[in-house]
Design a protein around this motif. Structure first.
Motif, PDB file in Angstrom:
ATOM      1  N   THR A  54      12.299  84.284  93.204  1.00 23.00           N
ATOM      2  CA  THR A  54      13.522  85.071  93.371  1.00 23.00           C
ATOM      3  C   THR A  54      13.278  86.542  93.073  1.00 23.00           C
ATOM      4  O   THR A  54      14.080  87.394  93.451  1.00 23.00           O
ATOM      5  N   ARG A  55      12.183  86.833  92.397  1.00 21.44           N
ATOM      6  CA  ARG A  55      11.801  88.210  92.104  1.00 21.44           C
ATOM      7  C   ARG A  55      10.773  88.668  93.136  1.00 21.44           C
ATOM      8  O   ARG A  55       9.775  87.998  93.364  1.00 21.44           O
ATOM      9  N   GLN A  56      10.997  89.826  93.722  1.00 21.89           N
ATOM     10  CA  GLN A  56       9.980  90.367  94.621  1.00 21.89           C
ATOM     11  C   GLN A  56       8.660  90.609  93.897  1.00 21.89           C
ATOM     12  O   GLN A  56       7.577  90.423  94.469  1.00 21.89           O
ATOM     13  N   HIS A  57       8.741  91.052  92.662  1.00 25.83           N
ATOM     14  CA  HIS A  57       7.535  91.429  91.929  1.00 25.83           C
ATOM     15  C   HIS A  57       6.873  90.256  91.210  1.00 25.83           C
ATOM     16  O   HIS A  57       5.938  90.457  90.417  1.00 25.83           O
ATOM     17  N   ALA A  58       7.318  89.035  91.491  1.00 22.32           N
ATOM     18  CA  ALA A  58       6.709  87.848  90.882  1.00 22.32           C
ATOM     19  C   ALA A  58       5.419  87.502  91.622  1.00 22.32           C
ATOM     20  O   ALA A  58       5.410  86.666  92.526  1.00 22.32           O
ATOM     21  N   TRP A  59       4.373  88.157  91.244  1.00 22.71           N
ATOM     22  CA  TRP A  59       3.059  87.953  91.856  1.00 22.71           C
ATOM     23  C   TRP A  59       2.118  87.132  90.982  1.00 22.71           C
ATOM     24  O   TRP A  59       1.270  86.405  91.487  1.00 22.71           O
ATOM     25  N   ASN A  60       2.239  87.251  89.672  1.00 19.95           N
ATOM     26  CA  ASN A  60       1.186  86.782  88.777  1.00 19.95           C
ATOM     27  C   ASN A  60       0.852  85.302  88.929  1.00 19.95           C
ATOM     28  O   ASN A  60      -0.323  84.917  88.947  1.00 19.95           O
ATOM     29  N   ASP A  61       1.860  84.458  89.042  1.00 19.51           N
ATOM     30  CA  ASP A  61       1.594  83.019  89.157  1.00 19.51           C
ATOM     31  C   ASP A  61       0.908  82.663  90.461  1.00 19.51           C
ATOM     32  O   ASP A  61       0.271  81.605  90.576  1.00 19.51           O
ATOM     33  N   ALA A  62       1.035  83.529  91.472  1.00 14.62           N
ATOM     34  CA  ALA A  62       0.448  83.252  92.779  1.00 14.62           C
ATOM     35  C   ALA A  62      -0.957  83.827  92.915  1.00 14.62           C
ATOM     36  O   ALA A  62      -1.696  83.456  93.834  1.00 14.62           O
ATOM     37  N   LEU A  63      -1.340  84.740  92.014  1.00 16.27           N
ATOM     38  CA  LEU A  63      -2.643  85.377  92.097  1.00 16.27           C
ATOM     39  C   LEU A  63      -3.675  84.629  91.269  1.00 16.27           C
ATOM     40  O   LEU A  63      -3.345  83.855  90.375  1.00 16.27           O
ATOM     41  N   THR A  64      -4.934  84.860  91.564  1.00 16.39           N
ATOM     42  CA  THR A  64      -6.002  84.227  90.806  1.00 16.39           C
ATOM     43  C   THR A  64      -6.149  84.920  89.446  1.00 16.39           C
ATOM     44  O   THR A  64      -5.670  86.030  89.235  1.00 16.39           O
ATOM     45  N   ALA A  65      -6.818  84.257  88.530  1.00 14.40           N
ATOM     46  CA  ALA A  65      -7.074  84.805  87.201  1.00 14.40           C
ATOM     47  C   ALA A  65      -8.526  84.541  86.837  1.00 14.40           C
ATOM     48  O   ALA A  65      -9.158  83.593  87.330  1.00 14.40           O
ATOM     49  N   ASP A  66      -9.083  85.390  85.963  1.00 11.86           N
ATOM     50  CA  ASP A  66     -10.458  85.166  85.524  1.00 11.86           C
ATOM     51  C   ASP A  66     -10.486  84.181  84.367  1.00 11.86           C
ATOM     52  O   ASP A  66      -9.461  83.600  83.983  1.00 11.86           O
ATOM     53  N   GLU A  67     -11.661  83.996  83.785  1.00  8.34           N
ATOM     54  CA  GLU A  67     -11.820  82.979  82.742  1.00  8.34           C
ATOM     55  C   GLU A  67     -11.065  83.324  81.464  1.00  8.34           C
ATOM     56  O   GLU A  67     -10.865  82.455  80.605  1.00  8.34           O
ATOM     57  N   HIS A  68     -10.605  84.558  81.334  1.00  5.98           N
ATOM     58  CA  HIS A  68      -9.845  84.973  80.153  1.00  5.98           C
ATOM     59  C   HIS A  68      -8.339  85.025  80.420  1.00  5.98           C
ATOM     60  O   HIS A  68      -7.581  85.452  79.549  1.00  5.98           O
ATOM     61  N   GLY A  69      -7.926  84.616  81.596  1.00  6.63           N
ATOM     62  CA  GLY A  69      -6.517  84.626  81.924  1.00  6.63           C
ATOM     63  C   GLY A  69      -6.003  85.956  82.445  1.00  6.63           C
ATOM     64  O   GLY A  69      -4.793  86.120  82.615  1.00  6.63           O
ATOM     65  N   ASN A  70      -6.910  86.897  82.703  1.00  2.32           N
ATOM     66  CA  ASN A  70      -6.496  88.179  83.267  1.00  2.32           C
ATOM     67  C   ASN A  70      -6.205  88.014  84.758  1.00  2.32           C
ATOM     68  O   ASN A  70      -7.051  87.517  85.512  1.00  2.32           O
ATOM     69  N   VAL A  71      -5.026  88.411  85.183  1.00  4.51           N
ATOM     70  CA  VAL A  71      -4.659  88.311  86.594  1.00  4.51           C
ATOM     71  C   VAL A  71      -5.569  89.212  87.411  1.00  4.51           C
ATOM     72  O   VAL A  71      -5.825  90.367  87.059  1.00  4.51           O
ATOM     73  N   GLN A  72      -6.086  88.679  88.519  1.00  2.09           N
ATOM     74  CA  GLN A  72      -6.937  89.439  89.413  1.00  2.09           C
ATOM     75  C   GLN A  72      -6.111  89.982  90.576  1.00  2.09           C
ATOM     76  O   GLN A  72      -5.627  89.217  91.410  1.00  2.09           O
ATOM     77  N   PRO A  73      -5.907  91.274  90.640  1.00  6.89           N
ATOM     78  CA  PRO A  73      -5.066  91.827  91.703  1.00  6.89           C
ATOM     79  C   PRO A  73      -5.723  91.684  93.058  1.00  6.89           C
ATOM     80  O   PRO A  73      -6.955  91.571  93.163  1.00  6.89           O
ATOM     81  N   PRO A  74      -4.940  91.689  94.128  1.00  2.00           N
ATOM     82  CA  PRO A  74      -5.532  91.689  95.471  1.00  2.00           C
ATOM     83  C   PRO A  74      -6.455  92.896  95.651  1.00  2.00           C
ATOM     84  O   PRO A  74      -6.262  93.952  95.036  1.00  2.00           O
ATOM     85  N   ALA A  75      -7.431  92.745  96.514  1.00  2.00           N
ATOM     86  CA  ALA A  75      -8.450  93.778  96.671  1.00  2.00           C
ATOM     87  C   ALA A  75      -7.974  94.979  97.482  1.00  2.00           C
ATOM     88  O   ALA A  75      -8.398  96.109  97.227  1.00  2.00           O
ATOM     89  N   HIS A  76      -7.085  94.751  98.458  1.00  2.00           N
ATOM     90  CA  HIS A  76      -6.706  95.813  99.391  1.00  2.00           C
ATOM     91  C   HIS A  76      -5.204  96.054  99.342  1.00  2.00           C
ATOM     92  O   HIS A  76      -4.406  95.112  99.337  1.00  2.00           O
ATOM     93  N   HIS A  77      -4.828  97.341  99.326  1.00  2.00           N
ATOM     94  CA  HIS A  77      -3.427  97.730  99.160  1.00  2.00           C
ATOM     95  C   HIS A  77      -3.051  98.821 100.153  1.00  2.00           C
ATOM     96  O   HIS A  77      -3.848  99.721 100.443  1.00  2.00           O
TER      97      HIS A  77
END
Length: 430
Positions: A54-77
């Motif tokens: 429901t939030r436009q900015h709700a990206w984090n759960d859909a993005l990948t994360a590294d072994e420490h739980g850091n969200v990995q942003p998309p490469a191209h913007h």
């Protein structure tokens, strides 16, 4: 921007240039040939709109994360600047046909591409200038002032158009195809036929289009650009040579979300574009000095970061003691860290900003498009003032990274909840 000779570049270098150039020619080049505008092949989206956040900015759960739980942003913007056509809002009211066209076009993106790194994530945000078109004012629950210069050393231009569309994907062809589809240049997105586009609603402002990239190794591929030295570490995700976006140093999406009022579920967004003097940063400063100025002197003394910040795992390593030592570091060691200063604005130990910034070589010079989400623009301002460190007795050259960054544009936006993303009124009915 003209595309270069493909034979002299790696594919990653070439598609980066294609994203920066934009247009159907760039899309065709990425897809394999001068006349090839066939659709990309990535995970498909969904027809079930209720399954999307429901939030436009709700990206984090859909993005990948590294072994420490850091969200990995998309490469191209890509940041696509938009200006409303003259007849879309008349007498303080939005044309419903335009609103329906906007929502239909955005739903086409969601049907075409999975909400993920491999597909596409996006937001559509609106400036104060957009909301000034209405007779009503924004509710008190929304803090959206006009952008302004925040130090006496800067004189930025301001985003005074109506909206910005932020498109992001790991696949460069996706951001190109999505943009071109929304503006009538291609009729199919990832195998999905477009019902309509945005050409009847918005004009695309080509001179305000901004692009960029983020990810391990991507900055080092840009040493062909004037001002990007060979000293950029091979595996650094950012041009200044260090990792960022650590999980414990970022606001959560909940913390960045408006909690009340008709725009509850939305967020405010600040975007500032800046140049970076990388030649001075790498040629005149050694690793110890760079760590001291980006993190803190203690980080450098205790070798806490590693070569590119890989030793910091899920946090920037700024304990309360290190943050509280900012004044003492200025007095005793004549240097303070960028992250150390900014962390002074935390509330109850919690960061206020959710950053989604990315590197750029727009205009063939190195820089950063700093993008943050928060509940109130005032929270960004408070963090920026803490980062500026005007209260600290330290020379500019040792005041974090201020000596190396130069802001040239600023903009404030409201990113409404998904239900209001298509031409929202200033005062939505409950």
């Amino acid at each position: 921007m003209t595309l270069p000779d493909r034979s002299s570049l790696s594919r990653r270098e070439y598609v980066r240039l294609a994203v920066a150039a934009g247009g159907t020619a760039a899309l065709s080049a990425c897809l394999g040939g001068e006349d090839d505008t066939s659709s990309v092949d990535v995970p498909a989206g969904t027809d079930d709109s209720d399954s999307l956040p429901t939030r436009q900015h709700a990206w984090n759960d859909a993005l990948t994360a590294d072994e420490h739980g850091n969200v990995q942003p998309p490469a191209h913007h890509v940041l696509v600047a938009l200006s409303l056509q003259d007849d879309v809002i008349e007498d303080g009211r939005v044309d419903e046909t335009a609103r329906e066209a906007t929502e239909t076009a955005l739903r086409s993106l969601e049907r075409a591409y999975e909400w993920s790194n491999e597909g596409l994530v996006f937001t559509l945000g609106y400036t104060p200038a957009y909301f000034e078109r209405f007779d009503e004012s924004l509710p008190d629950s929304v803090d959206l002032p006009d952008p302004t210069a925040l130090t006496t050393q800067e004189a930025p231009e301001f985003d005074e158009f109506d909206a910005v569309l932020h498109l992001a994907s790991d696949v460069p062809e996706v951001v190109l195809e999505a943009e071109e589809g929304l503006f009538g240049e291609v009729s199919e997105l990832n195998g999905v036929n477009l019902e309509t586009d945005l050409t009847s609603v918005f004009d695309r402002l080509e001179d305000r289009r901004r692009t960029g990239f983020v990810g391990d190794g991507l900055p080092a591929e840009h040493t062909d650009v004037s001002g990007v030295p060979e000293a950029v570490p091979d595996d650094a995700p950012f041009l200044m040579g260090f990792r960022s976006g650590f999980r414990e140093s970022q606001a959560t999406e909940d913390r960045a979300t408006l909690e009340s009022g008709p725009f509850a579920g939305g967020a405010t967004q600040h975007i500032e574009s800046m140049d970076i003097n990388l030649l001075q940063w790498f040629d005149q400063e050694n690793h110890f000095q760079r760590v001291s100025k980006l993190f803190s002197r203690e980080h450098a003394v205790e070798d806490l970061t590693g070569e590119v910040g890989e030793e910091l795992t899920a946090s920037s390593g700024l304990s309360l003691e290190r943050i509280d030592a900012t004044d003492a570091d200025a007095r005793e060691h004549n240097v303070v860290g960028h992250s150390q200063k900014a962390a002074r604005a935390r509330e109850d130990g919690e960061p206020l900003l959710l950053r989604r910034d990315f590197n750029t070589v727009d205009g063939d010079r190195p820089g950063l498009h700093f993008l943050s989400l928060q509940r109130e623009i005032d929270e960004f301002v408070r963090v920026r003032e803490a980062m500026t460190g005007a209260d600290l007795d330290v020379p500019m050259a040792n005041n974090g990274i201020r000596h190396y960054i130069f802001v040239n544009r600023r903009g404030n936006y409201l990113v409404p909840p998904r239900s209001l993303r298509a031409l929202p009124p200033a005062a939505p009915e409950p």
